[in-house]
Design a protein around this motif. Structure first.
Motif, PDB file in Angstrom:
ATOM      1  N   CYS A   1     -80.474 -61.432 -92.694  1.00 51.50           N
ATOM      2  CA  CYS A   1     -81.642 -61.600 -91.839  1.00 51.50           C
ATOM      3  C   CYS A   1     -82.839 -61.761 -92.771  1.00 51.50           C
ATOM      4  O   CYS A   1     -82.760 -61.415 -93.949  1.00 51.50           O
ATOM      5  CB  CYS A   1     -81.859 -60.377 -90.952  1.00 51.50           C
ATOM      6  SG  CYS A   1     -80.540 -60.085 -89.746  1.00 51.50           S
ATOM      7  N   ALA A   2     -83.947 -62.279 -92.252  1.00 54.14           N
ATOM      8  CA  ALA A   2     -85.120 -62.472 -93.109  1.00 54.14           C
ATOM      9  C   ALA A   2     -86.404 -62.259 -92.320  1.00 54.14           C
ATOM     10  O   ALA A   2     -86.465 -62.508 -91.117  1.00 54.14           O
ATOM     11  CB  ALA A   2     -85.111 -63.877 -93.711  1.00 54.14           C
ATOM     12  N   PHE A   3     -87.385 -61.782 -93.050  1.00 51.02           N
ATOM     13  CA  PHE A   3     -88.739 -61.618 -92.538  1.00 51.02           C
ATOM     14  C   PHE A   3     -89.619 -62.508 -93.388  1.00 51.02           C
ATOM     15  O   PHE A   3     -89.529 -62.490 -94.615  1.00 51.02           O
ATOM     16  CB  PHE A   3     -89.169 -60.148 -92.658  1.00 51.02           C
ATOM     17  CG  PHE A   3     -90.569 -59.872 -92.188  1.00 51.02           C
ATOM     18  CD1 PHE A   3     -90.946 -60.126 -90.879  1.00 51.02           C
ATOM     19  CD2 PHE A   3     -91.501 -59.335 -93.049  1.00 51.02           C
ATOM     20  CE1 PHE A   3     -92.237 -59.847 -90.441  1.00 51.02           C
ATOM     21  CE2 PHE A   3     -92.789 -59.047 -92.621  1.00 51.02           C
ATOM     22  CZ  PHE A   3     -93.156 -59.308 -91.315  1.00 51.02           C
ATOM     23  N   TYR A   4     -90.430 -63.330 -92.743  1.00 55.18           N
ATOM     24  CA  TYR A   4     -91.275 -64.297 -93.438  1.00 55.18           C
ATOM     25  C   TYR A   4     -92.746 -63.949 -93.204  1.00 55.18           C
ATOM     26  O   TYR A   4     -93.286 -64.265 -92.138  1.00 55.18           O
ATOM     27  CB  TYR A   4     -91.002 -65.711 -92.927  1.00 55.18           C
ATOM     28  CG  TYR A   4     -89.558 -66.123 -92.994  1.00 55.18           C
ATOM     29  CD1 TYR A   4     -88.999 -66.582 -94.176  1.00 55.18           C
ATOM     30  CD2 TYR A   4     -88.737 -66.042 -91.870  1.00 55.18           C
ATOM     31  CE1 TYR A   4     -87.665 -66.963 -94.240  1.00 55.18           C
ATOM     32  CE2 TYR A   4     -87.404 -66.421 -91.922  1.00 55.18           C
ATOM     33  CZ  TYR A   4     -86.877 -66.877 -93.120  1.00 55.18           C
ATOM     34  OH  TYR A   4     -85.552 -67.256 -93.187  1.00 55.18           O
ATOM     35  N   PRO A   5     -93.401 -63.326 -94.176  1.00 54.22           N
ATOM     36  CA  PRO A   5     -94.827 -63.046 -94.014  1.00 54.22           C
ATOM     37  C   PRO A   5     -95.691 -64.306 -94.060  1.00 54.22           C
ATOM     38  O   PRO A   5     -96.892 -64.221 -93.826  1.00 54.22           O
ATOM     39  CB  PRO A   5     -95.154 -62.130 -95.197  1.00 54.22           C
ATOM     40  CG  PRO A   5     -93.858 -61.592 -95.651  1.00 54.22           C
ATOM     41  CD  PRO A   5     -92.845 -62.654 -95.334  1.00 54.22           C
ATOM     42  N   MET A   6     -95.072 -65.446 -94.339  1.00 54.65           N
ATOM     43  CA  MET A   6     -95.782 -66.725 -94.392  1.00 54.65           C
ATOM     44  C   MET A   6     -96.936 -66.678 -95.385  1.00 54.65           C
ATOM     45  O   MET A   6     -97.989 -67.277 -95.164  1.00 54.65           O
ATOM     46  CB  MET A   6     -96.259 -67.137 -93.007  1.00 54.65           C
ATOM     47  CG  MET A   6     -95.102 -67.341 -92.056  1.00 54.65           C
ATOM     48  SD  MET A   6     -95.636 -67.970 -90.476  1.00 54.65           S
ATOM     49  CE  MET A   6     -94.193 -68.879 -89.981  1.00 54.65           C
ATOM     50  N   SER A   7     -96.710 -65.932 -96.459  1.00 53.54           N
ATOM     51  CA  SER A   7     -97.725 -65.789 -97.491  1.00 53.54           C
ATOM     52  C   SER A   7     -97.075 -65.263 -98.760  1.00 53.54           C
ATOM     53  O   SER A   7     -96.538 -64.156 -98.762  1.00 53.54           O
ATOM     54  CB  SER A   7     -98.809 -64.815 -97.032  1.00 53.54           C
ATOM     55  OG  SER A   7     -99.595 -64.408 -98.118  1.00 53.54           O
ATOM     56  N   SER A   8     -97.134 -66.043 -99.816  1.00 50.51           N
ATOM     57  CA  SER A   8     -96.580 -65.565-101.085  1.00 50.51           C
ATOM     58  C   SER A   8     -97.415 -64.428-101.651  1.00 50.51           C
ATOM     59  O   SER A   8     -96.891 -63.523-102.305  1.00 50.51           O
ATOM     60  CB  SER A   8     -96.486 -66.713-102.093  1.00 50.51           C
ATOM     61  OG  SER A   8     -97.766 -67.282-102.312  1.00 50.51           O
ATOM     62  N   SER A   9     -98.708 -64.413-101.367  1.00 48.18           N
ATOM     63  CA  SER A   9     -99.551 -63.346-101.907  1.00 48.18           C
ATOM     64  C   SER A   9     -99.235 -62.006-101.247  1.00 48.18           C
ATOM     65  O   SER A   9     -99.298 -60.957-101.894  1.00 48.18           O
ATOM     66  CB  SER A   9    -101.033 -63.690-101.772  1.00 48.18           C
ATOM     67  OG  SER A   9    -101.393 -63.868-100.435  1.00 48.18           O
TER      68      SER A   9
ATOM     69  N   LEU B   1     -91.035 -53.526-101.906  1.00 45.73           N
ATOM     70  CA  LEU B   1     -89.916 -54.399-101.545  1.00 45.73           C
ATOM     71  C   LEU B   1     -88.777 -54.376-102.564  1.00 45.73           C
ATOM     72  O   LEU B   1     -87.893 -55.234-102.521  1.00 45.73           O
ATOM     73  CB  LEU B   1     -90.440 -55.837-101.366  1.00 45.73           C
ATOM     74  CG  LEU B   1     -91.493 -55.992-100.269  1.00 45.73           C
ATOM     75  CD1 LEU B   1     -92.120 -57.381-100.335  1.00 45.73           C
ATOM     76  CD2 LEU B   1     -90.888 -55.733 -98.903  1.00 45.73           C
ATOM     77  N   ASN B   2     -88.788 -53.403-103.459  1.00 45.37           N
ATOM     78  CA  ASN B   2     -87.764 -53.329-104.516  1.00 45.37           C
ATOM     79  C   ASN B   2     -86.337 -53.298-103.985  1.00 45.37           C
ATOM     80  O   ASN B   2     -85.424 -53.763-104.657  1.00 45.37           O
ATOM     81  CB  ASN B   2     -87.999 -52.105-105.409  1.00 45.37           C
ATOM     82  CG  ASN B   2     -89.125 -52.314-106.390  1.00 45.37           C
ATOM     83  OD1 ASN B   2     -89.445 -53.432-106.749  1.00 45.37           O
ATOM     84  ND2 ASN B   2     -89.744 -51.219-106.810  1.00 45.37           N
TER      85      ASN B   2
ATOM     86  N   THR C   1     -86.176 -60.756-102.460  1.00 37.70           N
ATOM     87  CA  THR C   1     -87.379 -61.481-102.060  1.00 37.70           C
ATOM     88  C   THR C   1     -87.509 -62.784-102.832  1.00 37.70           C
ATOM     89  O   THR C   1     -86.953 -62.940-103.919  1.00 37.70           O
ATOM     90  CB  THR C   1     -88.660 -60.652-102.286  1.00 37.70           C
ATOM     91  OG1 THR C   1     -88.789 -60.376-103.672  1.00 37.70           O
ATOM     92  CG2 THR C   1     -88.625 -59.352-101.506  1.00 37.70           C
ATOM     93  N   SER C   2     -88.253 -63.687-102.264  1.00 43.37           N
ATOM     94  CA  SER C   2     -88.688 -64.892-102.960  1.00 43.37           C
ATOM     95  C   SER C   2     -90.121 -65.124-102.516  1.00 43.37           C
ATOM     96  O   SER C   2     -90.705 -64.294-101.818  1.00 43.37           O
ATOM     97  CB  SER C   2     -87.778 -66.077-102.634  1.00 43.37           C
ATOM     98  OG  SER C   2     -87.786 -66.355-101.261  1.00 43.37           O
ATOM     99  N   LYS C   3     -90.678 -66.236-102.876  1.00 41.96           N
ATOM    100  CA  LYS C   3     -92.104 -66.505-102.678  1.00 41.96           C
ATOM    101  C   LYS C   3     -92.672 -66.023-101.340  1.00 41.96           C
ATOM    102  O   LYS C   3     -93.657 -65.307-101.309  1.00 41.96           O
ATOM    103  CB  LYS C   3     -92.326 -68.001-102.852  1.00 41.96           C
ATOM    104  CG  LYS C   3     -93.750 -68.390-103.017  1.00 41.96           C
ATOM    105  CD  LYS C   3     -93.828 -69.865-103.362  1.00 41.96           C
ATOM    106  CE  LYS C   3     -95.250 -70.292-103.576  1.00 41.96           C
ATOM    107  NZ  LYS C   3     -95.335 -71.690-103.955  1.00 41.96           N
TER     108      LYS C   3
END
Length: 119
Positions: free
Chosen positions: A65-73, A82-83, A87-89
């Motif tokens: 499953c994935a959560f996308y904050p829609m922000s790399s920052s 998030l260790n 994760t990716s960008k």
């Protein structure tokens, strides 16, 4: 399900039970953290928009499953929190049986709200 989902409910209905349950919990946490956000489908993923700006999205693949904050920052700023996750960008991946803690999701959603407000 035939065709593309038009609602988050349609998207979730097509998933296996464990992924559906994990993402439904995530959905409720996002709703609680951003009660004025509206649900939508963006890039064929369940998403939330606030004030006309994309806020966050989530989804499931065959392997996670994935959560996308829609922000790399946002991901970068909270990397220490998030260790335990892959994760990716702009993506935080997790297993349905090891979902993101509600407190972390609230923290990330609030960070995105603040980031959008600054734009």
């Amino acid at each position: 399900m035939a065709g593309k989902p038009r609602t988050i409910d349609e998207y979730l209905a097509a998933l296996c039970d464990d992924k559906r349950a994990a993402l439904e919990k995530l959905r409720k946490t996002i709703e609680a953290a951003a009660p004025k956000a509206e649900e939508c489908i963006s890039y064929q993923l369940p998403a939330f928009r606030l004030g006309g700006k994309m806020l966050v999205a989530f989804g499931a693949t065959a392997n996670h499953c994935a959560f996308y904050p829609m922000s790399s920052s946002t991901v970068e700023t909270h990397k220490d929190d998030l260790n335990d996750y892959d994760t990716s960008k702009g993506t935080i991946r997790f297993q349905a049986d090891h979902p993101l803690p509600a407190a972390l999701v609230r923290k990330l959603v609030k960070a995105r709200i603040a980031e959008n407000a600054d734009r």
